[in-house]
Design a protein around this motif. Structure first.
Motif, PDB file in Angstrom:
ATOM      1  N   HIS A 157       0.854  -1.192   0.000  1.00  0.00           N
ATOM      2  CA  HIS A 157       0.000   0.000   0.000  1.00  0.00           C
ATOM      3  C   HIS A 157       0.889   1.241   0.000  1.00  0.00           C
ATOM      4  CE1 HIS A 157      -3.369  -2.586   0.859  1.00  0.00           C
ATOM      5  NE2 HIS A 157      -2.711  -3.095   1.876  1.00  0.00           N
ATOM      6  N   PRO A 158       1.363   1.671  -1.170  1.00  0.00           N
ATOM      7  CA  PRO A 158       2.309   2.792  -1.215  1.00  0.00           C
ATOM      8  C   PRO A 158       1.769   4.090  -0.605  1.00  0.00           C
ATOM      9  CG  PRO A 158       1.937   1.866  -3.410  1.00  0.00           C
ATOM     10  CD  PRO A 158       1.079   1.129  -2.463  1.00  0.00           C
ATOM     11  N   ALA A 159       0.491   4.368  -0.822  1.00  0.00           N
ATOM     12  CA  ALA A 159      -0.077   5.603  -0.265  1.00  0.00           C
ATOM     13  C   ALA A 159      -0.079   5.548   1.258  1.00  0.00           C
ATOM     14  CB  ALA A 159      -1.485   5.831  -0.801  1.00  0.00           C
ATOM     15  N   LEU A 160      -0.406   4.383   1.812  1.00  0.00           N
ATOM     16  CA  LEU A 160      -0.386   4.223   3.260  1.00  0.00           C
ATOM     17  C   LEU A 160       1.034   4.365   3.793  1.00  0.00           C
ATOM     18  CD1 LEU A 160      -1.776   3.518   5.944  1.00  0.00           C
ATOM     19  CD2 LEU A 160      -1.473   1.099   5.361  1.00  0.00           C
ATOM     20  N   SER A 161       1.996   3.790   3.102  1.00  0.00           N
ATOM     21  CA  SER A 161       3.396   3.908   3.528  1.00  0.00           C
ATOM     22  C   SER A 161       3.844   5.367   3.517  1.00  0.00           C
ATOM     23  CB  SER A 161       4.302   3.088   2.605  1.00  0.00           C
ATOM     24  OG  SER A 161       4.034   1.719   2.753  1.00  0.00           O
ATOM     25  N   ALA A 162       3.504   6.088   2.477  1.00  0.00           N
ATOM     26  CA  ALA A 162       3.874   7.505   2.394  1.00  0.00           C
ATOM     27  C   ALA A 162       3.215   8.303   3.514  1.00  0.00           C
ATOM     28  CB  ALA A 162       3.490   8.070   1.031  1.00  0.00           C
ATOM     29  N   MET A 163       1.934   8.023   3.764  1.00  0.00           N
ATOM     30  CA  MET A 163       1.226   8.733   4.816  1.00  0.00           C
ATOM     31  C   MET A 163       1.842   8.433   6.182  1.00  0.00           C
ATOM     32  SD  MET A 163      -2.628   8.467   6.250  1.00  0.00           S
ATOM     33  CE  MET A 163      -2.184   6.924   6.998  1.00  0.00           C
ATOM     34  N   LEU A 164       2.192   7.168   6.439  1.00  0.00           N
ATOM     35  CA  LEU A 164       2.808   6.808   7.714  1.00  0.00           C
ATOM     36  C   LEU A 164       4.130   7.534   7.919  1.00  0.00           C
ATOM     37  CD1 LEU A 164       2.068   2.982   7.826  1.00  0.00           C
ATOM     38  CD2 LEU A 164       1.188   4.724   9.396  1.00  0.00           C
ATOM     39  N   LEU A 165       4.933   7.621   6.877  1.00  0.00           N
ATOM     40  CA  LEU A 165       6.204   8.319   6.980  1.00  0.00           C
ATOM     41  C   LEU A 165       5.988   9.804   7.268  1.00  0.00           C
ATOM     42  CD1 LEU A 165       9.282   8.360   6.809  1.00  0.00           C
ATOM     43  CD2 LEU A 165       9.057   8.666   4.339  1.00  0.00           C
ATOM     44  N   ILE A 166       5.062  10.417   6.566  1.00  0.00           N
ATOM     45  CA  ILE A 166       4.782  11.843   6.766  1.00  0.00           C
ATOM     46  C   ILE A 166       4.254  12.098   8.177  1.00  0.00           C
ATOM     47  CG2 ILE A 166       3.249  13.729   6.054  1.00  0.00           C
ATOM     48  CD1 ILE A 166       3.547  12.594   3.163  1.00  0.00           C
ATOM     49  N   VAL A 167       3.329  11.260   8.630  1.00  0.00           N
ATOM     50  CA  VAL A 167       2.769  11.434   9.977  1.00  0.00           C
ATOM     51  C   VAL A 167       3.860  11.228  11.028  1.00  0.00           C
ATOM     52  CG1 VAL A 167       1.165  10.439  11.665  1.00  0.00           C
ATOM     53  CG2 VAL A 167       0.391  10.919   9.348  1.00  0.00           C
ATOM     54  N   TRP A 168       4.731  10.248  10.807  1.00  0.00           N
ATOM     55  CA  TRP A 168       5.833  10.021  11.746  1.00  0.00           C
ATOM     56  C   TRP A 168       6.722  11.263  11.852  1.00  0.00           C
ATOM     57  CZ3 TRP A 168       7.036   6.603  15.375  1.00  0.00           C
ATOM     58  CH2 TRP A 168       8.325   6.643  15.894  1.00  0.00           C
ATOM     59  N   LEU A 169       7.073  11.830  10.719  1.00  0.00           N
ATOM     60  CA  LEU A 169       7.932  13.017  10.733  1.00  0.00           C
ATOM     61  C   LEU A 169       7.224  14.219  11.357  1.00  0.00           C
ATOM     62  CD1 LEU A 169       9.658  12.636   7.255  1.00  0.00           C
ATOM     63  CD2 LEU A 169      10.656  12.218   9.516  1.00  0.00           C
ATOM     64  N   LEU A 170       5.914  14.337  11.120  1.00  0.00           N
ATOM     65  CA  LEU A 170       5.163  15.428  11.743  1.00  0.00           C
ATOM     66  C   LEU A 170       5.094  15.257  13.250  1.00  0.00           C
ATOM     67  CD1 LEU A 170       2.253  15.905   9.180  1.00  0.00           C
ATOM     68  CD2 LEU A 170       4.122  17.494   9.663  1.00  0.00           C
TER      69      LEU A 170
END
Length: 162
Positions: free
Chosen positions: A7-20
């Motif tokens: 799930h690439p979109a989920l992976s990208a969202m998780l990374l962004i949320v982690w950094l935020l």
């Protein structure tokens, strides 16, 4: 590639949320967020048997722009209602919005959008998934408000979710 990123979109969202959440961008934060972004979708993959098909293009960007615009405008409208009108003058209503969306993700996005907009809250989805119960703070015309929700949000979501 699908094996590594189911799930690439989920992976990208998780990374962004982690950094935020970390509130800083460091190499360690990116590495740790990347590990979570790779591992969590793999573990949750059995819970996503049919991944929703979405179009990330003009329709999606237009939808986001409209939602952000509506949130900003609704904030001012609700502030005006609270500051300058009496509670007894408010015309709070329960609206039943017919849903033409078919996927649970699209219905969830519609309900979330309605709840994000100040002055309205999605309360329930019917058991058959064909109606959404919405509470609105101040509505002059029930039918016009339902039509606005359907044309402004639902029609655009139908173009995004294929």
């Amino acid at each position: 590639m699908k094996r590594l990123l189911p799930h690439p979109a989920l992976s990208a969202m998780l990374l962004i949320v982690w950094l935020l959440m970390a509130n800083t961008i460091t190499v360690g934060g990116i590495v740790l967020g990347g590990i979570f972004a790779l591992i969590l979708p793999k573990f949750t993959q059995p819970f996503w048997p049919d991944r929703p098909r979405m179009r990330f293009g003009r329709a999606f960007l237009a939808y986001l722009a409209i939602v952000v615009f509506d949130i900003v405008v609704a904030n001012f409208q609700v502030a005006r209602l609270i500051l300058f009108r009496r509670n007894r003058d408010l015309r709070a209503r329960w609206l039943i919005v017919p849903i033409e969306l078919t996927t649970p993700e699209a219905i969830t996005m519609l309900a979330g959008t309605i709840s994000l907009t100040p002055g309205t809250v999605s309360s329930d989805v019917s058991a058959d998934g064909r109606y959404l119960l919405v509470h609105a703070l101040d509505v002059a015309d029930d039918a016009a408000e339902v039509a606005r929700i359907k044309t402004r949000y639902q029609a655009r979501l139908q173009r995004i979710f294929v």
